[in-house]
Design a protein around this motif. Structure first.
Motif, PDB file in Angstrom:
ATOM      1  N   LEU A   1     -32.969   7.823 -39.610  1.00  0.00           N
ATOM      2  CA  LEU A   1     -33.491   9.181 -39.635  1.00  0.00           C
ATOM      3  C   LEU A   1     -34.088   9.536 -38.268  1.00  0.00           C
ATOM      4  CD1 LEU A   1     -35.307   9.306 -43.078  1.00  0.00           C
ATOM      5  CD2 LEU A   1     -33.434  10.789 -42.380  1.00  0.00           C
ATOM      6  N   ALA A   2     -33.926  10.796 -37.871  1.00  0.00           N
ATOM      7  CA  ALA A   2     -34.563  11.266 -36.647  1.00  0.00           C
ATOM      8  C   ALA A   2     -36.074  11.224 -36.828  1.00  0.00           C
ATOM      9  CB  ALA A   2     -34.109  12.686 -36.330  1.00  0.00           C
ATOM     10  N   VAL A   3     -36.775  10.893 -35.769  1.00  0.00           N
ATOM     11  CA  VAL A   3     -38.226  10.777 -35.859  1.00  0.00           C
ATOM     12  C   VAL A   3     -38.857  12.157 -35.953  1.00  0.00           C
ATOM     13  CG1 VAL A   3     -38.259   8.598 -34.614  1.00  0.00           C
ATOM     14  CG2 VAL A   3     -38.505  10.738 -33.357  1.00  0.00           C
TER      15      VAL A   3
ATOM     16  N   PRO B   1     -34.065  16.708 -33.826  1.00  0.00           N
ATOM     17  CA  PRO B   1     -33.628  16.689 -35.226  1.00  0.00           C
ATOM     18  C   PRO B   1     -32.108  16.650 -35.328  1.00  0.00           C
ATOM     19  CG  PRO B   1     -34.110  18.923 -34.565  1.00  0.00           C
ATOM     20  CD  PRO B   1     -34.472  18.047 -33.387  1.00  0.00           C
ATOM     21  N   PRO B   2     -31.596  16.357 -36.509  1.00  0.00           N
ATOM     22  CA  PRO B   2     -30.140  16.382 -36.694  1.00  0.00           C
ATOM     23  C   PRO B   2     -29.602  17.803 -36.544  1.00  0.00           C
ATOM     24  CG  PRO B   2     -31.271  16.079 -38.797  1.00  0.00           C
ATOM     25  CD  PRO B   2     -32.308  15.955 -37.734  1.00  0.00           C
TER      26      PRO B   2
ATOM     27  N   VAL C   1     -29.680  16.672 -42.258  1.00  0.00           N
ATOM     28  CA  VAL C   1     -30.770  17.640 -42.287  1.00  0.00           C
ATOM     29  C   VAL C   1     -31.665  17.483 -43.516  1.00  0.00           C
ATOM     30  CG1 VAL C   1     -31.345  20.092 -42.420  1.00  0.00           C
ATOM     31  CG2 VAL C   1     -29.599  19.305 -40.811  1.00  0.00           C
ATOM     32  N   ALA C   2     -31.086  17.505 -44.706  1.00  0.00           N
ATOM     33  CA  ALA C   2     -31.903  17.401 -45.919  1.00  0.00           C
ATOM     34  C   ALA C   2     -32.701  16.096 -45.968  1.00  0.00           C
ATOM     35  CB  ALA C   2     -31.028  17.557 -47.163  1.00  0.00           C
ATOM     36  N   PRO C   3     -32.096  14.930 -45.656  1.00  0.00           N
ATOM     37  CA  PRO C   3     -32.899  13.702 -45.632  1.00  0.00           C
ATOM     38  C   PRO C   3     -34.037  13.750 -44.612  1.00  0.00           C
ATOM     39  CG  PRO C   3     -30.567  13.170 -45.729  1.00  0.00           C
ATOM     40  CD  PRO C   3     -30.664  14.640 -45.484  1.00  0.00           C
ATOM     41  N   PHE C   4     -33.793  14.355 -43.449  1.00  0.00           N
ATOM     42  CA  PHE C   4     -34.836  14.494 -42.430  1.00  0.00           C
ATOM     43  C   PHE C   4     -36.010  15.288 -42.987  1.00  0.00           C
ATOM     44  CE2 PHE C   4     -36.645  17.243 -39.102  1.00  0.00           C
ATOM     45  CZ  PHE C   4     -37.089  16.308 -38.186  1.00  0.00           C
ATOM     46  N   LEU C   5     -35.731  16.409 -43.632  1.00  0.00           N
ATOM     47  CA  LEU C   5     -36.794  17.251 -44.169  1.00  0.00           C
ATOM     48  C   LEU C   5     -37.522  16.571 -45.319  1.00  0.00           C
ATOM     49  CD1 LEU C   5     -34.896  20.665 -44.100  1.00  0.00           C
ATOM     50  CD2 LEU C   5     -36.734  19.935 -42.557  1.00  0.00           C
ATOM     51  N   ARG C   6     -36.762  15.939 -46.210  1.00  0.00           N
ATOM     52  CA  ARG C   6     -37.399  15.258 -47.348  1.00  0.00           C
ATOM     53  C   ARG C   6     -38.311  14.132 -46.871  1.00  0.00           C
ATOM     54  NH1 ARG C   6     -32.015  15.298 -49.753  1.00  0.00           N
ATOM     55  NH2 ARG C   6     -31.844  16.948 -51.317  1.00  0.00           N
ATOM     56  N   PHE C   7     -37.846  13.362 -45.912  1.00  0.00           N
ATOM     57  CA  PHE C   7     -38.617  12.212 -45.449  1.00  0.00           C
ATOM     58  C   PHE C   7     -39.898  12.635 -44.753  1.00  0.00           C
ATOM     59  CE2 PHE C   7     -39.757   9.017 -42.281  1.00  0.00           C
ATOM     60  CZ  PHE C   7     -39.857   7.885 -43.075  1.00  0.00           C
ATOM     61  N   HIS C   8     -39.805  13.642 -43.897  1.00  0.00           N
ATOM     62  CA  HIS C   8     -40.956  14.015 -43.070  1.00  0.00           C
ATOM     63  C   HIS C   8     -41.893  15.023 -43.738  1.00  0.00           C
ATOM     64  CE1 HIS C   8     -39.777  11.721 -39.574  1.00  0.00           C
ATOM     65  NE2 HIS C   8     -38.572  12.246 -39.607  1.00  0.00           N
ATOM     66  N   THR C   9     -41.423  15.731 -44.764  1.00  0.00           N
ATOM     67  CA  THR C   9     -42.268  16.752 -45.390  1.00  0.00           C
ATOM     68  C   THR C   9     -42.450  16.568 -46.887  1.00  0.00           C
ATOM     69  OG1 THR C   9     -40.518  18.340 -45.960  1.00  0.00           O
ATOM     70  CG2 THR C   9     -41.368  18.401 -43.698  1.00  0.00           C
ATOM     71  N   GLY C  10     -41.517  15.902 -47.542  1.00  0.00           N
ATOM     72  CA  GLY C  10     -41.566  15.783 -49.002  1.00  0.00           C
ATOM     73  C   GLY C  10     -41.099  17.027 -49.722  1.00  0.00           C
ATOM     74  N   ALA C  11     -40.684  18.053 -48.997  1.00  0.00           N
ATOM     75  CA  ALA C  11     -40.298  19.315 -49.622  1.00  0.00           C
ATOM     76  C   ALA C  11     -39.002  19.160 -50.414  1.00  0.00           C
ATOM     77  CB  ALA C  11     -40.129  20.399 -48.561  1.00  0.00           C
ATOM     78  N   PRO C  12     -38.977  19.662 -51.652  1.00  0.00           N
ATOM     79  CA  PRO C  12     -37.726  19.631 -52.418  1.00  0.00           C
ATOM     80  C   PRO C  12     -36.744  20.668 -51.880  1.00  0.00           C
ATOM     81  CG  PRO C  12     -39.446  20.737 -53.676  1.00  0.00           C
ATOM     82  CD  PRO C  12     -40.097  20.216 -52.435  1.00  0.00           C
ATOM     83  N   VAL C  13     -35.502  20.261 -51.685  1.00  0.00           N
ATOM     84  CA  VAL C  13     -34.445  21.174 -51.246  1.00  0.00           C
ATOM     85  C   VAL C  13     -33.791  21.775 -52.481  1.00  0.00           C
ATOM     86  CG1 VAL C  13     -32.262  21.362 -50.017  1.00  0.00           C
ATOM     87  CG2 VAL C  13     -34.070  19.868 -49.137  1.00  0.00           C
ATOM     88  N   VAL C  14     -33.751  23.111 -52.553  1.00  0.00           N
ATOM     89  CA  VAL C  14     -33.207  23.805 -53.721  1.00  0.00           C
ATOM     90  C   VAL C  14     -31.940  24.550 -53.333  1.00  0.00           C
ATOM     91  CG1 VAL C  14     -35.459  24.013 -54.827  1.00  0.00           C
ATOM     92  CG2 VAL C  14     -34.667  25.841 -53.332  1.00  0.00           C
ATOM     93  N   SER C  15     -31.037  24.703 -54.300  1.00  0.00           N
ATOM     94  CA  SER C  15     -29.773  25.392 -54.042  1.00  0.00           C
ATOM     95  C   SER C  15     -29.847  26.879 -54.358  1.00  0.00           C
ATOM     96  CB  SER C  15     -28.656  24.749 -54.872  1.00  0.00           C
ATOM     97  OG  SER C  15     -28.960  24.801 -56.259  1.00  0.00           O
ATOM     98  N   ASP C  16     -30.875  27.295 -55.117  1.00  0.00           N
ATOM     99  CA  ASP C  16     -31.040  28.700 -55.486  1.00  0.00           C
ATOM    100  C   ASP C  16     -32.047  29.352 -54.541  1.00  0.00           C
ATOM    101  OD1 ASP C  16     -31.373  31.171 -56.629  1.00  0.00           O
ATOM    102  OD2 ASP C  16     -32.250  30.443 -58.508  1.00  0.00           O
TER     103      ASP C  16
END
Length: 202
Positions: free
Chosen positions: A6-8, A43-44, A77-92
């Protein structure tokens, strides 16, 4: 096969987040002003360093985020955001508190995002839009935080972008807020901003 690294994130999470947040607050307080934002993140792609910094400063496990097709299709991108922020990625998009939009020329209809409720106008989305460049130019913006009028332009954006801002302003206190990220800078376009669409409005 080992998973790709993962990107730092921020080198100094507290102070880097504070600096980014301060730039965002100034950008929202002075709409249409390009506020400097330095970021050494890598970032990616196609996530830019500036959009990544904004995401790391604003997102957390309680802030669902929507990714446009360009970002959603990028495997890192999604793994980078999840790892560094914990934010859930939603499709809607309607269920997102934030939306990261890398393809500014294909900006989705604002109506697809949460615009708040009469009793809770804060239950709306913030759209973080990645652009190649921004600076003075049409449309002329008016509203709180602007002394008279301020020229602002960014590329690429849809041809009807000024009309979208006007329609968004007409919904106030509902509506979405926008943060534009360009190389080295951010700008805020909150729902309170109103563009001058033609000379006949003077």
């Amino acid at each position: 096969m080992a998973a790709p690294a993962l990107a730092v994130g921020f080198a100094d999470p507290v102070h880097d987040a504070q600096r980014t947040f301060a730039a965002l607050m100034r950008a929202m307080a002075e709409p249409g002003l390009a506020v400097p934002l330095a970021s050494d993140l890598e970032p990616p792609a196609p996530l830019s360093p500036e959009m990544a910094a904004v995401a790391l400063a604003l997102l957390d496990y309680e802030t669902p985020v929507f990714l446009d097709p360009a970002l959603a299709a990028a495997p890192g991108v999604a793994p980078f955001l999840r790892f560094h922020t914990g934010a859930p990625v939603v499709s809607d998009p309607a269920g997102a508190r934030f939306a990261l939009l890398a393809d500014a020329a294909a900006l989705p209809d604002f109506a697809g995002f949460a615009r708040g409720e009469p009793d809770y106008p804060d239950r709306s989305a913030t759209l973080v839009v990645q652009v190649a460049a921004m600076g003075p130019g049409p449309p002329l913006l008016e509203g709180p935080g602007i002394n008279g009028r301020r020229g602002f332009s960014a590329t690429p954006l849809p041809a009807d972008f000024a009309a979208r801002l006007a329609a968004n302003r007409a919904l106030y206190p509902l509506g979405v807020d926008l943060v534009l990220c360009a190389p080295g800078a951010v700008a805020g376009l909150p729902r309170t901003v109103s563009p001058r669409l033609s000379a006949s409005e003077d």
